[in-house]
Design an enzyme around this catalytic site. Structure first.
Site, PDB file in Angstrom:
ATOM      1  N   ASP A 133     -13.010   0.566   2.027  1.00 63.42           N
ATOM      2  CA  ASP A 133     -11.864   1.327   1.551  1.00 63.42           C
ATOM      3  C   ASP A 133     -12.125   1.856   0.139  1.00 63.42           C
ATOM      4  O   ASP A 133     -12.493   1.091  -0.757  1.00 63.42           O
ATOM      5  CB  ASP A 133     -10.607   0.442   1.576  1.00 63.42           C
ATOM      6  CG  ASP A 133      -9.339   1.275   1.649  1.00 63.42           C
ATOM      7  OD1 ASP A 133      -9.417   2.440   2.070  1.00 63.42           O
ATOM      8  OD2 ASP A 133      -8.279   0.755   1.278  1.00 63.42           O
ATOM      9  N   HIS A 140      -2.885   8.215  -7.959  1.00 64.99           N
ATOM     10  CA  HIS A 140      -2.588   6.842  -7.532  1.00 64.99           C
ATOM     11  C   HIS A 140      -3.150   5.839  -8.546  1.00 64.99           C
ATOM     12  O   HIS A 140      -2.460   4.911  -8.981  1.00 64.99           O
ATOM     13  CB  HIS A 140      -3.200   6.610  -6.146  1.00 64.99           C
ATOM     14  CG  HIS A 140      -3.135   5.193  -5.646  1.00 64.99           C
ATOM     15  ND1 HIS A 140      -1.975   4.635  -5.159  1.00 64.99           N
ATOM     16  CD2 HIS A 140      -4.089   4.219  -5.549  1.00 64.99           C
ATOM     17  CE1 HIS A 140      -2.204   3.376  -4.779  1.00 64.99           C
ATOM     18  NE2 HIS A 140      -3.478   3.112  -5.006  1.00 64.99           N
ATOM     19  N   GLU A 203       0.165   2.330   2.696  1.00 58.44           N
ATOM     20  CA  GLU A 203      -0.689   3.228   1.909  1.00 58.44           C
ATOM     21  C   GLU A 203      -1.162   4.323   2.850  1.00 58.44           C
ATOM     22  O   GLU A 203      -1.826   4.045   3.847  1.00 58.44           O
ATOM     23  CB  GLU A 203      -1.887   2.487   1.301  1.00 58.44           C
ATOM     24  CG  GLU A 203      -1.505   1.581   0.136  1.00 58.44           C
ATOM     25  CD  GLU A 203      -2.714   1.056  -0.650  1.00 58.44           C
ATOM     26  OE1 GLU A 203      -3.842   1.084  -0.108  1.00 58.44           O
ATOM     27  OE2 GLU A 203      -2.526   0.632  -1.802  1.00 58.44           O
ATOM     28  N   GLU A 205      -3.564   6.967   3.904  1.00 61.59           N
ATOM     29  CA  GLU A 205      -4.961   7.299   3.646  1.00 61.59           C
ATOM     30  C   GLU A 205      -5.487   8.164   4.783  1.00 61.59           C
ATOM     31  O   GLU A 205      -4.886   8.261   5.838  1.00 61.59           O
ATOM     32  CB  GLU A 205      -5.821   6.020   3.572  1.00 61.59           C
ATOM     33  CG  GLU A 205      -5.304   4.988   2.605  1.00 61.59           C
ATOM     34  CD  GLU A 205      -6.310   3.885   2.284  1.00 61.59           C
ATOM     35  OE1 GLU A 205      -7.483   3.994   2.721  1.00 61.59           O
ATOM     36  OE2 GLU A 205      -5.924   2.925   1.600  1.00 61.59           O
ATOM     37  N   ASP A 237      -3.143   1.561   5.235  1.00 60.32           N
ATOM     38  CA  ASP A 237      -3.717   0.335   4.667  1.00 60.32           C
ATOM     39  C   ASP A 237      -2.568  -0.556   4.195  1.00 60.32           C
ATOM     40  O   ASP A 237      -2.304  -0.686   3.003  1.00 60.32           O
ATOM     41  CB  ASP A 237      -4.634   0.726   3.505  1.00 60.32           C
ATOM     42  CG  ASP A 237      -5.425  -0.457   2.981  1.00 60.32           C
ATOM     43  OD1 ASP A 237      -5.798  -1.322   3.776  1.00 60.32           O
ATOM     44  OD2 ASP A 237      -5.674  -0.496   1.754  1.00 60.32           O
ATOM     45  N   ARG A 241       1.905  -6.480  -1.907  1.00 63.39           N
ATOM     46  CA  ARG A 241       1.654  -6.299  -3.344  1.00 63.39           C
ATOM     47  C   ARG A 241       1.729  -7.586  -4.138  1.00 63.39           C
ATOM     48  O   ARG A 241       1.031  -7.741  -5.142  1.00 63.39           O
ATOM     49  CB  ARG A 241       2.647  -5.293  -3.919  1.00 63.39           C
ATOM     50  CG  ARG A 241       2.612  -3.930  -3.269  1.00 63.39           C
ATOM     51  CD  ARG A 241       1.278  -3.254  -3.443  1.00 63.39           C
ATOM     52  NE  ARG A 241       1.288  -1.896  -2.889  1.00 63.39           N
ATOM     53  CZ  ARG A 241       0.196  -1.185  -2.693  1.00 63.39           C
ATOM     54  NH1 ARG A 241      -0.996  -1.673  -2.999  1.00 63.39           N
ATOM     55  NH2 ARG A 241       0.276   0.028  -2.185  1.00 63.39           N
ATOM     56  N   GLN A 244      -1.414  -9.416  -3.453  1.00 63.22           N
ATOM     57  CA  GLN A 244      -2.504  -8.652  -4.053  1.00 63.22           C
ATOM     58  C   GLN A 244      -2.621  -8.907  -5.553  1.00 63.22           C
ATOM     59  O   GLN A 244      -3.722  -9.139  -6.075  1.00 63.22           O
ATOM     60  CB  GLN A 244      -2.262  -7.157  -3.792  1.00 63.22           C
ATOM     61  CG  GLN A 244      -3.410  -6.259  -4.255  1.00 63.22           C
ATOM     62  CD  GLN A 244      -3.163  -4.793  -3.908  1.00 63.22           C
ATOM     63  OE1 GLN A 244      -2.229  -4.452  -3.201  1.00 63.22           O
ATOM     64  NE2 GLN A 244      -4.022  -3.925  -4.401  1.00 63.22           N
ATOM     65  N   LYS A 257      -4.684  -7.221   2.149  1.00 61.68           N
ATOM     66  CA  LYS A 257      -5.080  -6.063   2.947  1.00 61.68           C
ATOM     67  C   LYS A 257      -5.485  -6.444   4.369  1.00 61.68           C
ATOM     68  O   LYS A 257      -5.332  -5.636   5.288  1.00 61.68           O
ATOM     69  CB  LYS A 257      -6.279  -5.378   2.283  1.00 61.68           C
ATOM     70  CG  LYS A 257      -6.022  -4.943   0.839  1.00 61.68           C
ATOM     71  CD  LYS A 257      -5.121  -3.720   0.785  1.00 61.68           C
ATOM     72  CE  LYS A 257      -5.057  -3.147  -0.624  1.00 61.68           C
ATOM     73  NZ  LYS A 257      -4.376  -1.837  -0.644  1.00 61.68           N
ATOM     74  N   THR A 261      -4.806  -3.183   9.364  1.00 58.54           N
ATOM     75  CA  THR A 261      -4.994  -1.789   8.964  1.00 58.54           C
ATOM     76  C   THR A 261      -4.801  -0.970  10.232  1.00 58.54           C
ATOM     77  O   THR A 261      -5.363  -1.325  11.272  1.00 58.54           O
ATOM     78  CB  THR A 261      -6.411  -1.560   8.411  1.00 58.54           C
ATOM     79  OG1 THR A 261      -6.653  -2.510   7.372  1.00 58.54           O
ATOM     80  CG2 THR A 261      -6.578  -0.151   7.865  1.00 58.54           C
ATOM     81  N   THR A 364      -5.330   5.536  -1.016  1.00 56.11           N
ATOM     82  CA  THR A 364      -4.008   6.153  -1.004  1.00 56.11           C
ATOM     83  C   THR A 364      -4.080   7.575  -1.546  1.00 56.11           C
ATOM     84  O   THR A 364      -4.518   7.785  -2.667  1.00 56.11           O
ATOM     85  CB  THR A 364      -3.052   5.304  -1.876  1.00 56.11           C
ATOM     86  OG1 THR A 364      -3.173   3.946  -1.451  1.00 56.11           O
ATOM     87  CG2 THR A 364      -1.625   5.755  -1.732  1.00 56.11           C
ATOM     88  N   GLU A 378       4.149   3.101  -5.869  1.00 52.73           N
ATOM     89  CA  GLU A 378       4.266   4.233  -6.795  1.00 52.73           C
ATOM     90  C   GLU A 378       5.674   4.813  -6.802  1.00 52.73           C
ATOM     91  O   GLU A 378       6.229   5.127  -7.863  1.00 52.73           O
ATOM     92  CB  GLU A 378       3.288   5.342  -6.401  1.00 52.73           C
ATOM     93  CG  GLU A 378       1.840   5.047  -6.727  1.00 52.73           C
ATOM     94  CD  GLU A 378       0.941   6.147  -6.180  1.00 52.73           C
ATOM     95  OE1 GLU A 378       0.993   7.274  -6.694  1.00 52.73           O
ATOM     96  OE2 GLU A 378       0.197   5.865  -5.225  1.00 52.73           O
TER      97      GLU A 378
END
Lengths: 435, 435
Positions: A133, A140, A203, A205, A237, A241, A244, A257, A261, A364, A378
């Site tokens: 990734d 971002h 996310e 992507e 993804d 948070r 993370q 993560k 996915t 992202t 975000e």
């Protein structure tokens, strides 16, 4: 590669009416590859066309297509076709485009090889060998980096190389897979805590699927990097948070993560994307050009891609009220600071071997505008998200469904879609008692 | 699991004389599994015994062993045996131990199924699905963390969970693979630079091979974690420190690691390791016990393992002078702050699915003593390494050969070895011209 390839001719129409509907995702100019099973049949390769799937196994048996590329594409995974490299998928595209075009002599016989898309059960497009990734959106990186260090929000290497990490291949699934809220560990005010994440995010992507193979120890120069890209898709993804933030220093994201996915099941080939290539995004002000090993004239001229990307959210209350999904994100892939070819060249610059069926996530795809923020972390920097019916969200709640969509567009070209990448959040499992 | 299993009886001897030699790596109590090919034959499963390999395919065909576990173990990869779980490998161990023990009635017939080890060409023990690398040495983390922040050298979560990152499966090779010096990018005084790494390092780790499978979304509690460990080996996580330092923030190591990872070809089964289990290492002073999801009575009592681990270096000059390899590291796995079972339980705590053939690295197994620093980055904190003949090293030079060795030991038990994990550094490839 011939940009005047007949398969891109905007005048070409299919003999399948739904493929010619304005604004459809799968016109004759797209022809994405996937793996599906029909009513009880075994998984096999297929091509999306309008509201139908061309069964490549049936087409092969009926003698409508032939050759090694067609045989590989009909298998229950695209790995062998991916291994054969770009010329093989180009040949297959030419054959399928000819078969499905208005005026095709085989149209009558090909009808029997079409399956209604709503009856096609999709499978992963290939066995995914490795998943990497990237993080190629400057916006971002700036927005989230500023939370840690407002003075120096960008990672030091951001403008020098496409930052990436090895991610988890075993937990990649296709659109529709259940998003089980993960348990995990993080630090709260009352101490280190283990329980269901309270900060589940999406996310948005793009997925990049790899063709061919380089031997371990053998880099892939920029001039060869485009040939190593088989095709593209959408990728969510999913990220926890809270987990993370706690686990990341110093080795990066791990369990935040690998919960899941999700990728879209249709692979839009690199051939189909040729009309949508654009110059690589301009370097930010004052940023020098990339070092030579990450630069090439072709990449500067057409390394980027114009793809409009969107995220929609449907909550249980919205679903009950019959409301349409609310759009949370609308962004553009062409804004990304590094191109897919640069990702490939960087990834292999140390001699790392990229395999057919490897998956790259772009990171992202946020852009500079408010609406182009491509994850909740975000978006909620400016407060909770307001939804139809008066609901709000900070992070995802159980029952929430997230839908990614994408559409490649270019002046004078027939725009093509990527299908959907969906997932609905389900409650965390009870932690199993220690027996 | 029966710690009084007859296969661990220290009095048991093999009818193969070399297996009974004091200090040998592969006595009857070891019986590690691997995949090998003999003179021109196809790869197949084998068991190391003294200076011989028992050809499991030949043994099966001769009717010396039987059943599904033996059939799976004879295949050219151990994945199916790994998928069958621990009872299968236990049954196989019992059968092979009986076959090779002094007094075995089948000894005469089994002779034909033995291949001299020097004629066995080793292959990877299985198809490696995913590779995760942990960092469970507190001493390693402290020493290297102090370079960044002497006040807070440990990552915040170090004592709360076994820190890890997803690493690269495609670049894992077995002992003997060429270590091609990677090109890479990093920041020097004169700016951002791309070229051959100037800081190639080894990392002495243990390999943990996974058995069985948990469905995505389904955690593995501590009580079940030991059953998910198929076996162990040695692992060299070759690292390019200059590349690593530059690329790491914020997503962790990437190309600094995916140049190559070397594992020892023999898998010492979890069954063979039973006599060498020890209590999990004591928590550091003032550190609370792990949260319940990473704790269990069995883990506290016997989650650790006593394995003496060593690293040797042989330079071209030493080789030319006929000198013996010089020992750079001597350390002990029992010092690690987290156990293999805790790694498994943590890894799956978010529901991440661990697959048969997945590989976990434990992280650099440094201990508290000077000689137990298990990579050059730690060793050279006190200056360059002095070598026989007056040479010195900071990082590895072309032609240097690194050799890892390991030996499990316990009072009253016959100690067992892991074989070797070797690699010689070769020059970086010329950067391919952009065509």
């Amino acid at each position: 590669m011939d940009v005047h390839d007949f398969t891109h001719d905007p005048q070409r129409r299919a003999w399948i009416a739904s493929a010619n509907a304005p604004g459809g995702e799968f016109p004759l100019q797209n022809l994405p590859l996937g793996v599906f099973s029909g009513d009880g049949g075994a998984p096999r390769g297929g091509v999306a066309i309008g509201d139908r799937v061309l069964d490549l196994r049936a087409a092969l048996e009926a003698g409508l297509i032939e050759g090694e590329a067609a045989e590989a594409a009909a298998e229950p995974g695209l790995n062998r076709l991916m291994a054969m490299g770009r010329p093989a998928s180009r040949a297959l595209r030419h054959a399928v485009s000819a078969l499905l075009a208005e005026g095709s002599e085989a149209a009558g016989r090909a009808e029997a090889a079409l399956v209604p898309m709503e009856r096609a059960r999709m499978h992963p497009p290939c066995a995914i060998a490795n998943f990497t990734d990237f993080m190629v959106s400057r916006d971002h990186s700036m927005r989230l980096g500023a939370l840690k260090d407002p003075e120096a929000p960008l990672p030091p290497a951001f403008d020098s190389l496409p930052i990436a990490y090895h991610s988890r291949a075993s937990s990649v699934r296709i659109s529709g897979a259940e998003v089980v809220r993960p348990n995990g560990q993080w630090r709260r005010k009352d101490g280190v805590h283990f329980g269901p994440t309270e900060a589940l995010d999406y996310e948005l992507e793009m997925a990049v699927w790899i063709a061919g193979e380089n031997a371990l120890g053998t880099p892939v120069p920029m001039a060869r990097a485009p040939e190593r890209i088989f095709g593209f898709g959408l990728l969510n993804d999913w990220s926890a948070r809270d987990i993370q933030r706690w686990e990341m220093p110093p080795l990066g994201p791990f369990l935040a993560k690998s919960l899941l996915t999700t990728v879209s099941p249709w692979v839009v080939t690199a051939e189909a994307m040729i009309p949508f290539r654009v110059p690589a995004a301009a370097r930010a002000e004052g940023v020098p050009p990339p070092l030579p090993h990450l630069d090439s004239p072709a990449n500067r001229e057409r390394g980027g891609m114009s793809v409009a990307l969107e995220v929609f959210l449907l909550t249980p209350a919205m679903r009950a009220a019959g409301a349409a999904p609310a759009r949370l994100t609308a962004t553009e892939f062409a804004w990304m600071a590094w191109t897919p070819a640069q990702m490939v060249a960087h990834h292999a610059s140390n001699g790392c071997n990229l395999l057919p069926g490897d998956l790259l996530g772009t990171g992202t795809c946020s852009g500079p505008t408010e609406e182009s923020r491509a994850c909740l972390a975000e978006i909620i920097l400016s407060g909770p998200v307001g939804l139809p019916g008066g609901e709000t969200r900070r992070f995802l709640l159980d029952g929430d469904e997230v839908i990614l969509r994408g559409r490649a567009h270019a002046p004078g070209a027939v725009s093509i879609g990527f299908g959907e990448c969906r997932g609905t959040v389900t409650p965390a499992p009870d932690w199993p008692a220690d027996e």
